[in-house]
Design a protein around this motif. Structure first.
Motif, PDB file in Angstrom:
ATOM      1  N   LEU A  43       0.834  -1.209   0.000  1.00  0.00           N
ATOM      2  CA  LEU A  43       0.000   0.000   0.000  1.00  0.00           C
ATOM      3  C   LEU A  43       0.869   1.260   0.000  1.00  0.00           C
ATOM      4  N   VAL A  61      -5.799   3.453  -7.739  1.00  0.00           N
ATOM      5  CA  VAL A  61      -6.672   3.894  -6.648  1.00  0.00           C
ATOM      6  C   VAL A  61      -7.501   2.720  -6.128  1.00  0.00           C
ATOM      7  N   GLU A  62      -7.990   1.920  -7.063  1.00  0.00           N
ATOM      8  CA  GLU A  62      -8.851   0.797  -6.689  1.00  0.00           C
ATOM      9  C   GLU A  62      -8.098  -0.221  -5.822  1.00  0.00           C
ATOM     10  N   ARG A  66      -5.400   0.306  -4.084  1.00  0.00           N
ATOM     11  CA  ARG A  66      -5.077   0.944  -2.793  1.00  0.00           C
ATOM     12  C   ARG A  66      -6.258   0.809  -1.835  1.00  0.00           C
ATOM     13  N   GLU A  67      -7.438   1.028  -2.366  1.00  0.00           N
ATOM     14  CA  GLU A  67      -8.631   0.932  -1.512  1.00  0.00           C
ATOM     15  C   GLU A  67      -8.823  -0.479  -0.986  1.00  0.00           C
ATOM     16  N   GLN A  68      -8.617  -1.444  -1.842  1.00  0.00           N
ATOM     17  CA  GLN A  68      -8.800  -2.837  -1.427  1.00  0.00           C
ATOM     18  C   GLN A  68      -7.765  -3.238  -0.376  1.00  0.00           C
ATOM     19  N   MET A 124      -6.323  -1.152   1.625  1.00  0.00           N
ATOM     20  CA  MET A 124      -6.694  -0.408   2.834  1.00  0.00           C
ATOM     21  C   MET A 124      -7.811  -1.128   3.583  1.00  0.00           C
ATOM     22  N   LEU A 125      -8.759  -1.653   2.815  1.00  0.00           N
ATOM     23  CA  LEU A 125      -9.870  -2.395   3.429  1.00  0.00           C
ATOM     24  C   LEU A 125      -9.331  -3.600   4.205  1.00  0.00           C
TER      25      LEU A 125
END
Lengths: 189, 260
Positions: free
Chosen positions: B60, B67-68, B70-72, B74-75
Protein backbone atom coordinates in the motif's frame (compact mmCIF):
# COMPACT_ATOMS: atom_id res chain seq x y z
CA UNK A 1 19.77 -0.88 24.21
CA UNK A 2 21.91 2.10 25.09
CA UNK A 3 20.01 5.02 26.51
CA UNK A 4 19.90 7.99 24.16
CA UNK A 5 19.20 11.31 25.83
CA UNK A 6 17.40 12.54 22.71
CA UNK A 7 15.02 9.57 22.52
CA UNK A 8 11.44 10.79 22.87
CA UNK A 9 8.72 9.01 24.83
CA UNK A 10 7.15 7.84 21.58
CA UNK A 11 10.45 6.49 20.27
CA UNK A 12 11.15 4.62 23.50
CA UNK A 13 7.66 3.12 23.77
CA UNK A 14 7.59 2.01 20.16
CA UNK A 15 11.10 0.58 20.39
CA UNK A 16 9.95 -1.36 23.44
CA UNK A 17 6.89 -2.60 21.55
CA UNK A 18 9.05 -3.79 18.66
CA UNK A 19 11.36 -5.67 21.07
CA UNK A 20 8.58 -7.03 23.29
CA UNK A 21 8.53 -10.46 21.70
CA UNK A 22 12.09 -11.17 22.79
CA UNK A 23 10.93 -12.23 26.28
CA UNK A 24 10.34 -11.06 29.84
CA UNK A 25 13.80 -9.51 30.22
CA UNK A 26 12.85 -6.76 27.76
CA UNK A 27 10.67 -4.84 30.21
CA UNK A 28 13.34 -4.95 32.89
CA UNK A 29 15.95 -3.69 30.42
CA UNK A 30 13.82 -0.77 29.25
CA UNK A 31 12.86 0.16 32.83
CA UNK A 32 16.57 0.31 33.65
CA UNK A 33 17.47 2.33 30.55
CA UNK A 34 14.49 4.67 30.58
CA UNK A 35 13.29 5.03 34.20
CA UNK A 36 11.55 8.30 33.31
CA UNK A 37 8.98 6.28 31.33
CA UNK A 38 8.46 3.49 33.90
CA UNK A 39 4.71 3.78 34.22
CA UNK A 40 4.26 4.16 30.46
CA UNK A 41 6.38 1.07 29.83
CA UNK A 42 4.47 -1.05 32.33
CA UNK A 43 1.12 0.09 30.93
CA UNK A 44 2.30 -0.63 27.41
CA UNK A 45 3.51 -4.05 28.49
CA UNK A 46 -0.05 -4.77 29.64
CA UNK A 47 -1.46 -3.58 26.33
CA UNK A 48 1.00 -5.72 24.38
CA UNK A 49 0.15 -8.78 26.46
CA UNK A 50 -3.55 -8.13 25.87
CA UNK A 51 -2.81 -7.80 22.16
CA UNK A 52 -1.41 -11.33 22.14
CA UNK A 53 -4.71 -12.65 23.44
CA UNK A 54 -7.30 -10.64 21.58
CA UNK A 55 -8.17 -11.51 17.98
CA UNK A 56 -11.91 -11.17 17.63
CA UNK A 57 -14.28 -11.87 14.78
CA UNK A 58 -15.55 -8.74 13.08
CA UNK A 59 -18.96 -7.52 14.27
CA UNK A 60 -21.60 -5.46 12.46
CA UNK A 61 -20.36 -2.45 14.38
CA UNK A 62 -16.83 -3.16 13.17
CA UNK A 63 -18.12 -3.30 9.60
CA UNK A 64 -19.70 0.15 9.96
CA UNK A 65 -16.52 1.58 11.44
CA UNK A 66 -14.42 -0.01 8.70
CA UNK A 67 -16.65 1.64 6.11
CA UNK A 68 -16.22 4.98 7.88
CA UNK A 69 -12.44 4.55 7.90
CA UNK A 70 -12.43 3.60 4.25
CA UNK A 71 -14.54 6.65 3.36
CA UNK A 72 -12.07 8.86 5.23
CA UNK A 73 -9.26 7.28 3.24
CA UNK A 74 -11.15 7.63 -0.05
CA UNK A 75 -12.16 11.24 0.43
CA UNK A 76 -8.62 12.37 1.16
CA UNK A 77 -6.54 10.11 -1.01
CA UNK A 78 -8.30 11.40 -4.08
CA UNK A 79 -7.17 14.99 -3.57
CA UNK A 80 -4.42 14.63 -6.14
CA UNK A 81 -6.11 12.14 -8.43
CA UNK A 82 -7.29 13.26 -11.87
CA UNK A 83 -11.07 13.04 -12.00
CA UNK A 84 -12.95 13.33 -15.32
CA UNK A 85 -15.68 15.95 -15.66
CA UNK A 86 -18.64 13.70 -16.43
CA UNK A 87 -21.82 15.62 -17.19
CA UNK A 88 -25.30 14.12 -16.57
CA UNK A 89 -25.98 14.08 -20.32
CA UNK A 90 -23.01 11.78 -20.86
CA UNK A 91 -24.71 9.19 -18.65
CA UNK A 92 -28.00 9.58 -20.55
CA UNK A 93 -26.17 8.93 -23.81
CA UNK A 94 -24.26 5.98 -22.28
CA UNK A 95 -27.51 4.38 -21.09
CA UNK A 96 -28.83 4.42 -24.68
CA UNK A 97 -25.56 3.24 -26.17
CA UNK A 98 -25.19 0.33 -23.74
CA UNK A 99 -28.90 -0.47 -23.80
CA UNK A 100 -29.28 -0.24 -20.04
CA UNK A 101 -31.95 1.43 -17.88
CA UNK A 102 -31.21 5.00 -16.85
CA UNK A 103 -31.42 3.82 -13.22
CA UNK A 104 -28.22 1.84 -13.73
CA UNK A 105 -26.42 4.85 -15.13
CA UNK A 106 -27.70 6.99 -12.25
CA UNK A 107 -25.99 4.56 -9.88
CA UNK A 108 -22.71 5.03 -11.77
CA UNK A 109 -23.23 8.79 -11.92
CA UNK A 110 -23.70 8.87 -8.12
CA UNK A 111 -20.78 6.48 -7.62
CA UNK A 112 -22.96 4.00 -5.78
CA UNK A 113 -21.47 1.00 -7.60
CA UNK A 114 -18.62 -0.92 -5.99
CA UNK A 115 -15.82 -0.61 -8.51
CA UNK A 116 -14.40 -4.04 -7.68
CA UNK A 117 -17.71 -5.66 -8.71
CA UNK A 118 -17.65 -4.19 -12.22
CA UNK A 119 -16.00 -6.49 -14.80
CA UNK A 120 -13.07 -4.95 -16.65
CA UNK A 121 -14.70 -5.36 -20.05
CA UNK A 122 -17.78 -3.42 -18.93
CA UNK A 123 -15.57 -0.71 -17.43
CA UNK A 124 -13.92 -0.26 -20.82
CA UNK A 125 -17.29 -0.18 -22.60
CA UNK A 126 -18.68 2.35 -20.15
CA UNK A 127 -15.55 4.51 -20.40
CA UNK A 128 -15.90 4.55 -24.19
CA UNK A 129 -19.57 5.45 -23.93
CA UNK A 130 -18.73 8.28 -21.53
CA UNK A 131 -15.90 9.44 -23.83
CA UNK A 132 -13.20 9.04 -21.19
CA UNK A 133 -10.51 6.49 -20.37
CA UNK A 134 -10.95 3.43 -18.20
CA UNK A 135 -8.33 4.69 -15.73
CA UNK A 136 -10.11 8.04 -15.30
CA UNK A 137 -13.47 6.32 -14.97
CA UNK A 138 -12.00 4.10 -12.24
CA UNK A 139 -10.68 7.16 -10.41
CA UNK A 140 -14.17 8.66 -10.58
CA UNK A 141 -15.92 5.51 -9.35
CA UNK A 142 -13.45 5.06 -6.51
CA UNK A 143 -14.60 8.34 -4.96
CA UNK A 144 -17.11 8.17 -2.09
CA UNK A 145 -20.77 7.83 -3.15
CA UNK A 146 -22.88 10.93 -3.42
CA UNK A 147 -26.56 11.84 -3.55
CA UNK A 148 -27.40 13.82 -6.68
CA UNK A 149 -28.00 17.46 -5.78
CA UNK A 150 -31.32 17.59 -7.63
CA UNK A 151 -32.69 14.57 -5.77
CA UNK A 152 -31.37 15.79 -2.43
CA UNK A 153 -33.05 19.18 -2.89
CA UNK A 154 -36.41 17.60 -3.58
CA UNK A 155 -36.30 15.43 -0.48
CA UNK A 156 -38.08 16.56 2.67
CA UNK A 157 -35.57 14.73 4.87
CA UNK A 158 -31.90 15.37 5.28
CA UNK A 159 -29.99 13.22 2.77
CA UNK A 160 -27.72 10.57 4.25
CA UNK A 161 -24.56 9.25 2.66
CA UNK A 162 -25.38 6.63 0.06
CA UNK A 163 -23.81 3.19 0.28
CA UNK A 164 -21.94 1.46 -2.48
CA UNK A 165 -23.49 -1.78 -3.70
CA UNK A 166 -22.45 -4.39 -6.21
CA UNK A 167 -22.96 -3.94 -9.94
CA UNK A 168 -25.10 -7.06 -9.99
CA UNK A 169 -27.44 -5.67 -7.35
CA UNK A 170 -27.78 -2.40 -9.25
CA UNK A 171 -28.78 -4.37 -12.35
CA UNK A 172 -31.26 -6.50 -10.41
CA UNK A 173 -32.80 -3.45 -8.71
CA UNK A 174 -33.26 -1.90 -12.15
CA UNK A 175 -35.17 -5.02 -13.25
CA UNK A 176 -32.60 -5.98 -15.87
CA UNK A 177 -33.29 -9.52 -17.07
CA UNK A 178 -31.33 -12.39 -15.56
CA UNK A 179 -30.02 -13.31 -18.98
CA UNK A 180 -28.67 -9.80 -19.60
CA UNK A 181 -27.18 -9.65 -16.07
CA UNK A 182 -25.41 -12.92 -16.70
CA UNK A 183 -24.10 -11.54 -19.98
CA UNK A 184 -22.74 -8.41 -18.26
CA UNK A 185 -21.37 -10.01 -15.10
CA UNK A 186 -20.02 -13.34 -16.29
CA UNK A 187 -17.90 -11.83 -19.00
CA UNK A 188 -14.56 -13.53 -19.42
CA UNK A 189 -11.87 -10.97 -18.63
CA UNK B 1 14.40 -6.99 -1.92
CA UNK B 2 11.84 -4.55 -0.54
CA UNK B 3 12.91 -0.97 -0.03
CA UNK B 4 14.51 -0.59 3.40
CA UNK B 5 12.77 1.13 6.29
CA UNK B 6 14.08 4.50 7.46
CA UNK B 7 13.17 4.63 11.13
CA UNK B 8 16.09 4.54 13.56
CA UNK B 9 16.11 2.79 16.93
CA UNK B 10 16.88 4.87 20.02
CA UNK B 11 20.45 3.53 19.82
CA UNK B 12 20.83 4.87 16.27
CA UNK B 13 20.63 1.54 14.40
CA UNK B 14 18.16 1.05 11.56
CA UNK B 15 14.94 -0.92 11.99
CA UNK B 16 14.30 -3.81 9.63
CA UNK B 17 11.28 -5.93 8.78
CA UNK B 18 11.05 -9.46 10.14
CA UNK B 19 12.62 -12.00 7.77
CA UNK B 20 9.25 -13.73 7.29
CA UNK B 21 7.71 -10.47 6.07
CA UNK B 22 10.64 -9.85 3.70
CA UNK B 23 10.11 -13.34 2.30
CA UNK B 24 6.38 -12.69 1.78
CA UNK B 25 7.07 -9.43 -0.02
CA UNK B 26 9.61 -11.09 -2.24
CA UNK B 27 7.07 -13.78 -3.25
CA UNK B 28 4.18 -11.35 -3.78
CA UNK B 29 5.92 -8.45 -5.45
CA UNK B 30 5.64 -9.91 -8.95
CA UNK B 31 1.85 -10.12 -8.73
CA UNK B 32 -0.16 -7.38 -10.41
CA UNK B 33 -2.31 -5.13 -8.24
CA UNK B 34 -5.62 -6.97 -8.62
CA UNK B 35 -3.93 -10.40 -8.35
CA UNK B 36 -2.29 -9.23 -5.15
CA UNK B 37 -5.66 -8.24 -3.67
CA UNK B 38 -7.23 -11.54 -4.79
CA UNK B 39 -4.37 -13.49 -3.24
CA UNK B 40 -4.66 -11.60 0.05
CA UNK B 41 -8.45 -12.12 0.13
CA UNK B 42 -8.19 -15.81 -0.71
CA UNK B 43 -5.58 -16.45 1.95
CA UNK B 44 -7.75 -14.64 4.48
CA UNK B 45 -10.75 -16.85 3.69
CA UNK B 46 -8.67 -19.97 4.10
CA UNK B 47 -7.88 -18.84 7.64
CA UNK B 48 -4.30 -20.04 7.50
CA UNK B 49 -1.21 -18.50 5.95
CA UNK B 50 -2.74 -15.07 5.92
CA UNK B 51 -0.70 -12.53 4.10
CA UNK B 52 0.68 -10.52 6.98
CA UNK B 53 -0.62 -6.99 7.52
CA UNK B 54 3.01 -5.83 7.42
CA UNK B 55 3.34 -7.09 3.83
CA UNK B 56 -0.03 -5.61 2.83
CA UNK B 57 1.05 -2.28 4.26
CA UNK B 58 4.31 -2.44 2.36
CA UNK B 59 2.46 -2.71 -0.96
CA UNK B 60 0.00 0.00 0.00
CA UNK B 61 2.87 2.37 0.79
CA UNK B 62 4.57 1.69 -2.52
CA UNK B 63 2.33 4.21 -4.25
CA UNK B 64 2.48 2.41 -7.57
CA UNK B 65 -0.95 0.78 -7.16
CA UNK B 66 -4.12 2.08 -8.78
CA UNK B 67 -6.67 3.89 -6.65
CA UNK B 68 -8.85 0.80 -6.69
CA UNK B 69 -6.09 -1.53 -5.48
CA UNK B 70 -5.08 0.94 -2.79
CA UNK B 71 -8.63 0.93 -1.51
CA UNK B 72 -8.80 -2.84 -1.43
CA UNK B 73 -5.49 -3.07 0.44
CA UNK B 74 -6.69 -0.41 2.83
CA UNK B 75 -9.87 -2.40 3.43
CA UNK B 76 -7.79 -5.47 4.29
CA UNK B 77 -5.74 -3.49 6.78
CA UNK B 78 -8.78 -1.92 8.40
CA UNK B 79 -10.25 -5.38 8.87
CA UNK B 80 -7.05 -6.55 10.58
CA UNK B 81 -7.05 -3.42 12.70
CA UNK B 82 -10.63 -3.79 13.89
CA UNK B 83 -10.11 -7.43 14.85
CA UNK B 84 -7.81 -6.14 17.57
CA UNK B 85 -9.57 -2.99 18.69
CA UNK B 86 -11.65 -3.11 21.89
CA UNK B 87 -15.34 -3.75 21.25
CA UNK B 88 -17.63 -0.90 22.28
CA UNK B 89 -20.28 -3.08 23.90
CA UNK B 90 -20.33 -3.06 27.67
CA UNK B 91 -19.99 -6.25 29.66
CA UNK B 92 -23.79 -6.70 29.64
CA UNK B 93 -23.66 -6.48 25.86
CA UNK B 94 -26.45 -3.92 25.73
CA UNK B 95 -24.94 -0.47 25.92
CA UNK B 96 -22.10 0.91 23.88
CA UNK B 97 -19.28 2.58 25.74
CA UNK B 98 -18.74 6.08 24.36
CA UNK B 99 -15.16 6.07 25.60
CA UNK B 100 -14.38 2.82 23.79
CA UNK B 101 -16.04 4.15 20.64
CA UNK B 102 -13.86 7.26 20.86
CA UNK B 103 -10.75 5.13 21.38
CA UNK B 104 -11.60 3.05 18.29
CA UNK B 105 -12.25 6.15 16.19
CA UNK B 106 -9.00 7.76 17.31
CA UNK B 107 -6.87 4.73 16.51
CA UNK B 108 -8.48 4.23 13.11
CA UNK B 109 -8.27 7.93 12.17
CA UNK B 110 -4.64 8.14 13.20
CA UNK B 111 -3.77 5.11 11.10
CA UNK B 112 -5.66 6.40 8.04
CA UNK B 113 -4.13 9.87 8.41
CA UNK B 114 -0.63 8.43 8.75
CA UNK B 115 -1.13 6.56 5.49
CA UNK B 116 -2.54 9.58 3.69
CA UNK B 117 0.32 11.76 4.91
CA UNK B 118 2.82 9.09 3.96
CA UNK B 119 1.58 9.22 0.37
CA UNK B 120 2.65 12.88 0.22
CA UNK B 121 5.86 12.56 2.21
CA UNK B 122 7.46 9.45 3.74
CA UNK B 123 6.38 9.16 7.37
CA UNK B 124 8.77 7.07 9.46
CA UNK B 125 6.15 6.51 12.13
CA UNK B 126 4.41 4.14 9.75
CA UNK B 127 7.56 2.00 9.67
CA UNK B 128 6.56 0.60 13.06
CA UNK B 129 3.45 -0.89 11.46
CA UNK B 130 5.65 -2.59 8.85
CA UNK B 131 7.93 -4.00 11.55
CA UNK B 132 5.14 -5.35 13.74
CA UNK B 133 1.59 -4.30 12.91
CA UNK B 134 -0.02 -5.62 16.09
CA UNK B 135 2.56 -4.16 18.44
CA UNK B 136 2.44 -0.76 16.73
CA UNK B 137 -1.31 -0.90 17.01
CA UNK B 138 -1.03 -1.64 20.74
CA UNK B 139 0.99 1.58 21.15
CA UNK B 140 -1.70 3.61 19.42
CA UNK B 141 -4.43 1.93 21.46
CA UNK B 142 -2.58 2.83 24.67
CA UNK B 143 -2.19 6.46 23.56
CA UNK B 144 -5.89 6.68 22.70
CA UNK B 145 -6.88 5.08 26.02
CA UNK B 146 -4.71 7.52 27.93
CA UNK B 147 -6.33 10.46 26.14
CA UNK B 148 -9.91 9.35 26.60
CA UNK B 149 -9.55 7.93 30.07
CA UNK B 150 -8.11 11.29 31.11
CA UNK B 151 -11.12 13.02 29.59
CA UNK B 152 -13.42 10.55 31.31
CA UNK B 153 -11.42 11.15 34.50
CA UNK B 154 -11.45 7.45 35.21
CA UNK B 155 -10.50 6.89 38.80
CA UNK B 156 -9.25 3.79 40.44
CA UNK B 157 -9.53 3.06 44.07
CA UNK B 158 -6.06 2.64 45.46
CA UNK B 159 -6.90 2.31 49.12
CA UNK B 160 -4.41 3.19 51.78
CA UNK B 161 -0.98 2.16 50.56
CA UNK B 162 0.36 1.00 53.85
CA UNK B 163 -2.75 -0.60 55.22
CA UNK B 164 -2.24 -4.04 56.65
CA UNK B 165 -3.71 -6.90 54.67
CA UNK B 166 -6.32 -8.97 56.42
CA UNK B 167 -5.76 -12.60 57.29
CA UNK B 168 -8.53 -13.36 54.81
CA UNK B 169 -6.62 -11.71 51.94
CA UNK B 170 -3.36 -13.30 53.02
CA UNK B 171 -4.98 -16.70 53.03
CA UNK B 172 -6.64 -16.18 49.65
CA UNK B 173 -3.39 -15.00 48.05
CA UNK B 174 -1.37 -17.74 49.74
CA UNK B 175 0.70 -19.62 47.20
CA UNK B 176 -1.73 -18.75 44.44
CA UNK B 177 -0.12 -18.07 41.06
CA UNK B 178 -2.43 -16.68 38.38
CA UNK B 179 0.36 -17.24 35.84
CA UNK B 180 0.55 -20.99 36.27
CA UNK B 181 2.07 -22.10 32.91
CA UNK B 182 -0.36 -25.00 32.64
CA UNK B 183 -3.36 -22.67 32.91
CA UNK B 184 -1.79 -20.08 30.61
CA UNK B 185 -1.68 -22.65 27.84
CA UNK B 186 -5.47 -22.42 27.69
CA UNK B 187 -6.65 -19.58 25.48
CA UNK B 188 -9.90 -19.21 27.38
CA UNK B 189 -8.04 -18.91 30.68
CA UNK B 190 -5.77 -16.20 29.26
CA UNK B 191 -8.78 -14.22 28.16
CA UNK B 192 -10.52 -14.58 31.52
CA UNK B 193 -7.32 -13.66 33.33
CA UNK B 194 -6.95 -10.56 31.17
CA UNK B 195 -10.54 -9.53 31.93
CA UNK B 196 -9.98 -10.10 35.65
CA UNK B 197 -6.77 -8.03 35.66
CA UNK B 198 -8.66 -5.19 33.96
CA UNK B 199 -10.92 -4.91 37.00
CA UNK B 200 -8.03 -4.32 39.44
CA UNK B 201 -6.98 -0.85 40.65
CA UNK B 202 -4.30 0.68 38.43
CA UNK B 203 -1.40 0.17 40.87
CA UNK B 204 -2.31 -3.48 41.27
CA UNK B 205 -2.53 -3.92 37.51
CA UNK B 206 0.98 -2.52 37.18
CA UNK B 207 2.34 -4.77 39.91
CA UNK B 208 0.72 -7.83 38.37
CA UNK B 209 2.13 -6.97 34.94
CA UNK B 210 5.68 -6.60 36.29
CA UNK B 211 5.28 -9.81 38.26
CA UNK B 212 4.21 -11.51 35.05
CA UNK B 213 7.37 -10.22 33.39
CA UNK B 214 9.52 -11.83 36.13
CA UNK B 215 10.57 -8.56 37.74
CA UNK B 216 11.30 -9.09 41.46
CA UNK B 217 9.56 -7.03 44.13
CA UNK B 218 12.84 -6.09 45.73
CA UNK B 219 16.51 -7.00 45.55
CA UNK B 220 19.63 -6.51 47.64
CA UNK B 221 21.52 -5.93 44.38
CA UNK B 222 21.10 -2.24 43.49
CA UNK B 223 21.72 -2.95 39.80
CA UNK B 224 18.63 -5.16 39.53
CA UNK B 225 15.41 -3.51 38.39
CA UNK B 226 12.60 -4.17 40.86
CA UNK B 227 8.88 -3.43 41.05
CA UNK B 228 9.51 -1.36 44.14
CA UNK B 229 12.10 0.75 42.32
CA UNK B 230 10.14 1.20 39.08
CA UNK B 231 6.93 2.24 40.81
CA UNK B 232 8.73 4.17 43.56
CA UNK B 233 6.82 2.43 46.35
CA UNK B 234 8.08 0.59 49.41
CA UNK B 235 8.56 -3.15 49.28
CA UNK B 236 5.83 -3.54 51.89
CA UNK B 237 3.34 -1.55 49.80
CA UNK B 238 4.11 -3.62 46.74
CA UNK B 239 3.69 -6.90 48.65
CA UNK B 240 0.41 -5.72 50.17
CA UNK B 241 -1.05 -4.78 46.81
CA UNK B 242 0.27 -7.88 45.10
CA UNK B 243 -1.48 -10.04 47.73
CA UNK B 244 -4.70 -8.06 47.35
CA UNK B 245 -4.48 -8.37 43.57
CA UNK B 246 -3.86 -12.11 43.67
CA UNK B 247 -6.70 -12.62 46.14
CA UNK B 248 -9.05 -10.69 43.83
CA UNK B 249 -7.91 -12.61 40.77
CA UNK B 250 -8.35 -15.93 42.55
CA UNK B 251 -11.87 -14.99 43.67
CA UNK B 252 -12.89 -13.82 40.21
CA UNK B 253 -11.34 -16.67 38.26
CA UNK B 254 -12.58 -19.38 40.60
CA UNK B 255 -16.07 -17.86 40.68
CA UNK B 256 -16.21 -17.81 36.89
CA UNK B 257 -14.84 -21.34 36.74
CA UNK B 258 -17.62 -22.50 39.06
CA UNK B 259 -20.36 -20.82 37.04
CA UNK B 260 -19.23 -22.36 33.74
Amino acid sequence: MTSQPSATRDDVLRAFAMDFGEGPAVLSRYLTDFPQYSVDLVDLSRELTRNEVVEEELTEEDALDIRRGLDRFRSKQNRNVEIPDLQPKAFLDAAKQLNLPLQVMMAFRERRVELVSVPLRFRSALADALRTTRALLENFLALPPQVAAARANKSSVKPVAAEKVSFERVLRDAAVSAERISELIDTEE
Amino acid sequence: MARPLRKLRPDGSLYARRPAVEAEISVLQDLGGSDLVSHCRASQKEGADWVSPEAVLHFLRQGSCSVEVREQLMLLLLERLYRRLPKPNSSNGQTASLTTTNIRDDVCDRFVDLLLGDADEYDERLDFYEINFNQALACDILDAKRKHWTIENRGTELGSEDEEISAHVEEAAGQYDPFDPEELDKKDYRRRLQDAIDTLPELQQQIVEMWRQDIPIDSSDPSVMTISKALERSEKTIRTHRDKAFASLRRRLERKENTR
